[in-house]
Motif scaffolding. Structure first.
Motif, PDB file in Angstrom:
ATOM      1  N   CYS A  76       0.734  -1.161  -0.103  1.00  0.00           N
ATOM      2  CA  CYS A  76       0.084  -0.084  -0.057  1.00  0.00           C
ATOM      3  C   CYS A  76       0.892   1.293  -0.085  1.00  0.00           C
ATOM      4  N   TRP A  78       0.478   3.905   2.246  1.00  0.00           N
ATOM      5  CA  TRP A  78       0.838   4.357   3.556  1.00  0.00           C
ATOM      6  C   TRP A  78       1.886   4.862   3.703  1.00  0.00           C
ATOM      7  N   ALA A 243      -9.149  -0.628   6.661  1.00  0.00           N
ATOM      8  CA  ALA A 243      -7.765  -0.416   6.962  1.00  0.00           C
ATOM      9  C   ALA A 243      -6.898  -1.545   7.242  1.00  0.00           C
ATOM     10  N   ASN A 246      -6.304  -3.128   3.891  1.00  0.00           N
ATOM     11  CA  ASN A 246      -5.957  -2.240   2.721  1.00  0.00           C
ATOM     12  C   ASN A 246      -4.909  -1.381   3.113  1.00  0.00           C
ATOM     13  N   ALA A 247      -4.789  -0.750   4.269  1.00  0.00           N
ATOM     14  CA  ALA A 247      -3.824   0.137   4.799  1.00  0.00           C
ATOM     15  C   ALA A 247      -3.339  -0.264   6.206  1.00  0.00           C
ATOM     16  N   MET A 250      -2.041   2.074   8.931  1.00  0.00           N
ATOM     17  CA  MET A 250      -2.908   3.236   9.546  1.00  0.00           C
ATOM     18  C   MET A 250      -3.527   2.721  10.812  1.00  0.00           C
ATOM     19  N   CYS A 385     -11.672   5.793   0.944  1.00  0.00           N
ATOM     20  CA  CYS A 385     -10.940   4.933  -0.223  1.00  0.00           C
ATOM     21  C   CYS A 385     -12.088   4.561  -1.382  1.00  0.00           C
ATOM     22  N   VAL A 421      -6.990   7.697   0.693  1.00  0.00           N
ATOM     23  CA  VAL A 421      -6.087   6.604   0.992  1.00  0.00           C
ATOM     24  C   VAL A 421      -5.915   5.937  -0.331  1.00  0.00           C
ATOM     25  N   GLY A 423      -4.447   2.921  -2.555  1.00  0.00           N
ATOM     26  CA  GLY A 423      -4.192   1.477  -2.068  1.00  0.00           C
ATOM     27  C   GLY A 423      -3.069   0.735  -2.675  1.00  0.00           C
ATOM     28  N   SER A 425       1.216   0.947  -3.999  1.00  0.00           N
ATOM     29  CA  SER A 425       2.210   1.490  -3.474  1.00  0.00           C
ATOM     30  C   SER A 425       2.604   2.786  -4.473  1.00  0.00           C
ATOM     31  N   ASP A 548       4.192   8.490  -1.695  1.00  0.00           N
ATOM     32  CA  ASP A 548       3.038   7.906  -0.884  1.00  0.00           C
ATOM     33  C   ASP A 548       1.916   8.429  -1.185  1.00  0.00           C
ATOM     34  N   SER A 549       0.947   8.027  -0.283  1.00  0.00           N
ATOM     35  CA  SER A 549      -0.352   8.671  -0.392  1.00  0.00           C
ATOM     36  C   SER A 549      -0.614  10.123   0.257  1.00  0.00           C
TER      37      SER A 549
END
Length: 773
Positions: A76, A78, A243, A246-247, A250, A385, A421, A423, A425, A548-549
């Motif tokens: 992911c 994050w 989360a 998927n992340a 978090m 998301c 968010v 999902g 990379s 990143d996100s």
């Protein structure tokens, strides 16, 4: 769109299973434990044992997500910890890396032993489980086998085919989110020098709505907050995010927020494990004492698609409060920095509470609870998301979220703002570095000046449009950089037919997958280095960068010896194809590959926000791309943040129908399936299932774990079927259902995409479900 799939079933095109062969009978036992913690530790240990990675796995864990000296997790997006945490990792990240580092190999002997027809009957799990690809392969139609081909000949096949096109728009260049920034920049440069903006990518299926909404509202296609904002917010609102799967990192932010007394509101039709409590694995004291931390203070379960009505209800409540409470609105912020407030106020006032309740599926009391949390917080972040974006009205919903933030000036200050968010990379970096089928004129002007090319100005095709064009013979060459396009896309039989209609399909991959056995008349498999592997070039070991996100850009450096001496890096693969397709190009493709600093120097001149790239990316933690809206600079036509006044959509299912949303299981990353289990939802040994409200099951005469047939009806009236699925009684609102992708992608017709974002409507498929006959 074509309706020729009327009355077809998934089995017609997708006989193979996706996951592994079940180890026992399907089971469902409701999950009542904290997310992460010892359950994650046990799962990771079992996975490392199964994959034979008890040495390499722990070594990778100690290098993953370490600033400038380690490799970025290919899972992911994050953000990495900013305080020097040495175990900034998660269960799914470890599985993803271990899956890449497998010792299993797929070489010429494997392909000689197995025809493509035979492999097409294998499960998707079994295909990937064979291991890492080791050398380029080309499809031989006479023998129905892939056979070895040299890199030189592979590139010449690509180049010859592209050079032979009568129009460069007859090719499409797809990008998966794992591609690094340097390869991304070269890839889009190649496509545009060839003369096309056909650059579909995975964003077209996930966060396209977020980008378009934020661009319209704020003048930037990204969120404005960073990880430090998450650490100082008074209230966190988490919409449509699972989360824990998927992340997962978090969870640390949520646990820390709860410890400091912040309010945490989760909004999701399903109450997921991450929305209850957790044990953070790198907190050794909590692990030793089995000490759990709550990750929410309020859980709301709207109907599928009901989020926009909830947010408007919160805004309506804040506006009503402002009649007697002068602090309810940030009037100074609204007057100085926004446009369209009065129209939005009138729209909220004109929307009856009864309609907000009906569309959201929530009571007025529940909506007011959320509004009270928001109104009492000085600094609020709203995060979301795919539960928000994969709807017809995804753009309107994200804009409604921005409306809510603007009412109280939750923008441009610490601890506040919008936070989508991502999902995957580097999916955000892909867009930043030019993967965009609708590039701006400013971007193209700068690219033309810096790279001395004449890029095409007409918009290209996105994912949905590319599939249709392949199906209709308008696109005849498909190049996929990573991912598993055949399984990730909607309307599986239609997508398969589209790929098979191509003259040439090229897949740049690390492992065997479905997209290699669903191919064009000519097909190439080009194996590349993984994120964990050392990238040796003429000027030494190279690093790549990712975003990143939350817009932080940092370096990633591989640690392992490559799986095969015949692998090329992603930038080298792109450069090889580009030189073959553009033999007279003045672009120094080979020179770029000798030293990736040279690519970054060009990117620094061509991309806004990448100035002084090579120096800044080597700073501790890298650097953050500037976000004008964070500084209250709005690149909109009015120069202000724009309130949206969209009509509320009708999302209430028609009598007898259900709204079905597709999702991942926990033991899954995108289309890669690690097992047939879904620990956080209490599922073992099954993926062919549908989660339903028990009252909906009773109404249809469906028994717990009973077999059902699922039928979707598309906008054009065509129908698609899945037969013999298991119905699992679950805590989900009436009128709603959920199940796993990619198995359920077959139910989403290619023509069922949002007119606002062009995204497939994967989270709002109209279905009927009946007991199997």
């Amino acid at each position: 769109m074509s309706t020729d799939q009327d009355e077809t079933t998934a089995q017609d095109e997708r006989e193979p299973r996706v996951g592994p062969t079940p180890e026992g009978e399907p089971e469902f036992r409701p999950y009542h434990h904290p997310a992460a913690g010892w359950g994650a530790a046990k799962s990771v240990t079992s996975f490392l044992v199964r994959e034979g990675a008890l040495v390499d796995g722990p070594r990778a864990i100690m290098r993953m997500n370490h600033e400038n000296t380690g490799f970025d997790c290919p899972g992911c997006a994050w953000p990495d910890d900013t305080k020097g945490l040495h175990l900034d990792i998660c269960e799914n990240g470890i599985k993803h890396v271990t899956w890449e580092m497998t010792r299993k190999r797929v070489g010429r002997e494997f392909f000689a032993a197995h025809s493509v027809t035979e492999l097409a009957g294998w499960s998707d799990y079994d295909l990937e489980n064979e291991g890492r690809l080791t050398e380029p392969m080309v499809y031989d139609p006479e023998s129905d086998h892939y056979v070895p081909i040299s890199w030189k000949d592979a590139f010449e096949l690509v180049g010859r085919t592209l050079r032979g096109l009568d129009d460069p728009n007859r090719a499409a260049f797809y990008t998966s989110g794992r591609l690094g920034n340097e390869a991304t920049f070269l890839y889009q440069l190649m496509a545009r020098e060839l003369g096309t903006n056909n650059l579909p990518d995975c964003s077209n299926m996930c966060h396209e709505a977020s980008g378009r909404a934020l661009q319209a509202s704020l003048g930037t296609g990204k969120g404005t907050v960073d990880l430090q904002d998450w650490e100082t917010a008074d209230a966190l609102f988490i919409f449509g995010v699972n989360a824990a799967s998927n992340a997962p990192r978090m969870l640390t932010a949520l646990a820390e927020a709860h410890h400091r007394g912040a309010q945490i509101v989760h909004v999701n039709p399903l109450v997921e494990a991450a929305a209850t409590r957790t044990i953070v694995p790198h907190d050794f004291t909590d692990m030793a004492l089995f000490k759990t931390t709550r990750t929410s203070t309020l859980n709301l379960q709207p109907r599928i698609g009901g989020d926009m009505a909830l947010v408007r209800g919160m805004a309506k409540a804040i506006l009503e409060q402002s009649a007697t409470d002068p602090k309810a609105l940030d009037r100074e912020f609204i007057e100085r920095h926004t446009s369209g407030f009065e129209e939005y106020r009138a729209l909220c006032e004109a929307t009856p509470w009864e309609e907000l309740e009906r569309q959201s599926g929530l009571s007025r009391a529940d909506i007011l609870k959320a509004a009270r949390v928001y109104g009492e917080a000085d600094r609020s972040i709203v995060s979301w998301c795919l539960g928000i974006t994969q709807h017809e009205h995804g753009v309107d919903t994200v804009r409604e979220i921005v409306n809510l933030l603007l009412l109280r000036g939750n923008l441009g200050r610490e601890g506040a703002g919008p936070s989508p968010v991502r999902g995957h990379s580097n999916v955000q970096g892909n867009r930043t570095c030019g993967i965009d089928h609708r590039p701006s004129a400013d971007f193209l002007d700068r690219l033309a000046e810096v790279c001395a090319i004449e890029p095409p100005r007409a918009h290209g095709k996105d994912t949905v449009a590319s599939i249709k064009a392949m199906h209709d013979g308008e696109i005849t060459v498909f190049v996929g950089m990573g991912g598993n396009f055949a399984l990730a896309a909607p309307d599986t039989p239609y997508t398969y037919a589209a790929l098979r209609a191509c003259e040439l399909t090229v897949q740049v991959s690390t492992k065997l997958n479905r997209s290699h056995v669903v191919h064009g008349r000519q097909a190439l498999i080009l194996p590349c280095l993984g994120r964990t592997e050392k990238d040796h070039q003429r000027k030494g070991v190279q690093s790549t960068s990712v975003e990143d996100s939350m817009s932080m850009v940092h370096l990633s450096v591989g640690m392992k010896k490559p799986a095969s001496p015949h692998l090329l890096s992603e930038p080298a693969v792109v450069a090889g194809m580009a030189r073959a397709a553009l033999p007279d190009s003045a672009t120094p493709w080979e020179w770029y590959i000798e030293d990736y600093d040279r690519i970054r120097d060009t990117m620094a001149r061509a991309l806004d926000g990448f100035e002084d790239f090579n120096r800044r990316v080597r700073l501790p933690l890298g650097f953050r791309i500037k976000q004008p809206a964070r500084e209250l600079v709005f690149l909109t036509p009015s120069g202000r943040a724009e309130f949206s006044s969209a009509e509320l959509p009708d999302v209430v299912p028609a009598p007898g129908t259900l709204a079905l949303g597709t999702m991942r299981s926990h033991d899954q990353w995108n289309t890669t399936i690690y097992s047939d289990n879904d620990r956080y939802r209490g599922i073992k040994n099954c993926r062919t299932l549908v989660f339903m409200n028990r009252a909906d099951m009773r109404e249809r005469g469906i028994a717990d774990m009973g077999h059902v047939d699922i039928t979707s009806t598309a906008k054009d009236g065509s129908r698609r079927h899945l037969k013999g699925y298991l119905a699992v009684p679950y805590d989900i609102p009436r009128g709603c259902a959920a199940g796993y992708m990619p198995e359920m992608n077959v139910l989403c017709a290619l023509g069922d995409y949002s007119t606002q974002s062009d995204q497939p409507i994967m989270k709002h498929v109209k279905v009927t479900i009946e007991a199997a006959s």
